[in-house]
Design an enzyme around this catalytic site. Structure first.
Site, PDB file in Angstrom:
ATOM      1  N   ASP A  10       0.855  -1.188   0.000  1.00  0.00           N
ATOM      2  CA  ASP A  10       0.000   0.000   0.000  1.00  0.00           C
ATOM      3  C   ASP A  10       0.887   1.232   0.000  1.00  0.00           C
ATOM      4  O   ASP A  10       2.090   1.154   0.280  1.00  0.00           O
ATOM      5  CB  ASP A  10      -0.916   0.010   1.228  1.00  0.00           C
ATOM      6  N   SER A  11       0.277   2.372  -0.276  1.00  0.00           N
ATOM      7  CA  SER A  11       1.008   3.633  -0.235  1.00  0.00           C
ATOM      8  C   SER A  11       1.355   4.028   1.193  1.00  0.00           C
ATOM      9  O   SER A  11       2.140   4.949   1.398  1.00  0.00           O
ATOM     10  CB  SER A  11       0.170   4.740  -0.883  1.00  0.00           C
ATOM     11  N   CYS A  73      -4.333  -1.108  -2.219  1.00  0.00           N
ATOM     12  CA  CYS A  73      -4.349   0.327  -2.492  1.00  0.00           C
ATOM     13  C   CYS A  73      -5.218   0.540  -3.724  1.00  0.00           C
ATOM     14  O   CYS A  73      -4.927  -0.019  -4.792  1.00  0.00           O
ATOM     15  CB  CYS A  73      -2.927   0.828  -2.743  1.00  0.00           C
ATOM     16  N   CYS A 183     -10.687   3.798  -0.852  1.00  0.00           N
ATOM     17  CA  CYS A 183      -9.276   3.940  -0.483  1.00  0.00           C
ATOM     18  C   CYS A 183      -9.121   3.164   0.812  1.00  0.00           C
ATOM     19  O   CYS A 183      -9.941   3.317   1.729  1.00  0.00           O
ATOM     20  CB  CYS A 183      -8.903   5.407  -0.276  1.00  0.00           C
TER      21      CYS A 183
END
Length: 264
Positions: A10-11, A73, A183
């Protein structure tokens, strides 16, 4: 049977919402997680940069000998999931299609809202996936660029966060019966989002829905971890502060975790 871990990327910390659901539904599976908090959020970045960063995370997970990769993500899923899935010889899952499918099932009035990063909303991927399955549904999308940075900072329930969520979501209030949290950071703001949208609006956690697909693929490819494989050794990595990541992670997962800083 395959005792190798499942890789998550994920970010930042948002993908932990998927990990928590996996720990609940598939508690015997081992996890390797990489969060790119140093470069979060991905949402405002150009597609080519998101693609480059996501591939870096994928390649990091491949060095950990994972048996499956979950792109936890929405932004990365929208930009590069199809490409990664086509190039790897292990299963690769994204979080968008499971969320779209769940929203269709839950919607009573045919009015679905989608909130996400600017890139996810700009890609229009949720509307496309929903209309592929049911073209008669109405889809309202709204970019929420301030939400992920608030989560990354650990401000999950401050007065500032509540104000930002209220002001951002106001255009959707009263207009949808289901709302996709597009998100994986957003479920950490779920109580505030639910309060703003009202109790009758169904909130769809795209990451949690993804875990059902993980289970299906583990069974299909016969790569479930053996029940007698020994103790679990979950590993968490971040490109930013390991202390900050651990603080948010332990609060969300409700257990102590060891987090290691890495440079990509």
């Amino acid at each position: 049977m395959d005792n190798r871990p499942i890789g998550f990327l994920d970010s930042g910390v948002g993908g932990l919402t998927v990990v928590r659901e996996l720990m609940r539904q598939l508690p015997h599976e081992e996890i390797v997680y990489i969060g790119d908090s140093a470069r979060a959020p991905y949402g405002p970045r150009p597609a080519e940069q998101i693609r480059e960063y996501t591939w870096q995370l994928v390649n990091f997970l491949l060095t950990k000998d994972v048996k499956m990769i979950v792109i936890a993500c929405n932004t990365a899923t929208a930009v590069v999931w199809e490409e990664i899935k086509a190039q790897l010889d292990i299963p690769v899952l994204g979080v968008i299609l499971p969320g779209a499918s769940a929203a269709i099932k839950s919607s009573q009035g045919g009015k679905i809202g989608v909130i996400g990063t600017p890139m996810t909303v700009q890609s229009d991927i949720y509307r496309q996936k929903i209309h592929d399955l049911d073209p008669d549904l109405q889809v309202e999308s709204l970019a929420c660029p301030k939400f992920a940075p608030l989560v990354e900072s650990g401000a999950l329930s401050t007065s500032v966060t509540k104000k930002v969520v209220y002001e951002t979501l106001r255009p959707l209030v009263g207009k949808v019966d289901s709302l996709i949290l597009g998100c994986t950071h957003y479920p950490l703001l779920r109580p505030i989002i639910q309060n703003v949208m009202g109790p009758k609006v169904q909130l769809i956690d795209s990451g949690a829905e993804c875990v059902r697909d993980i289970s299906v693929l583990l069974n299909y490819f016969e790569i479930n971890r053996g029940r007698d494989a020994g103790p679990l050794h979950h590993r968490f990595y971040t490109t930013a502060s390991s202390q900050s990541f651990a603080q948010i992670g332990e609060e969300w997962l409700e257990k102590e975790i060891h987090v290691e800083h890495v440079e990509l």
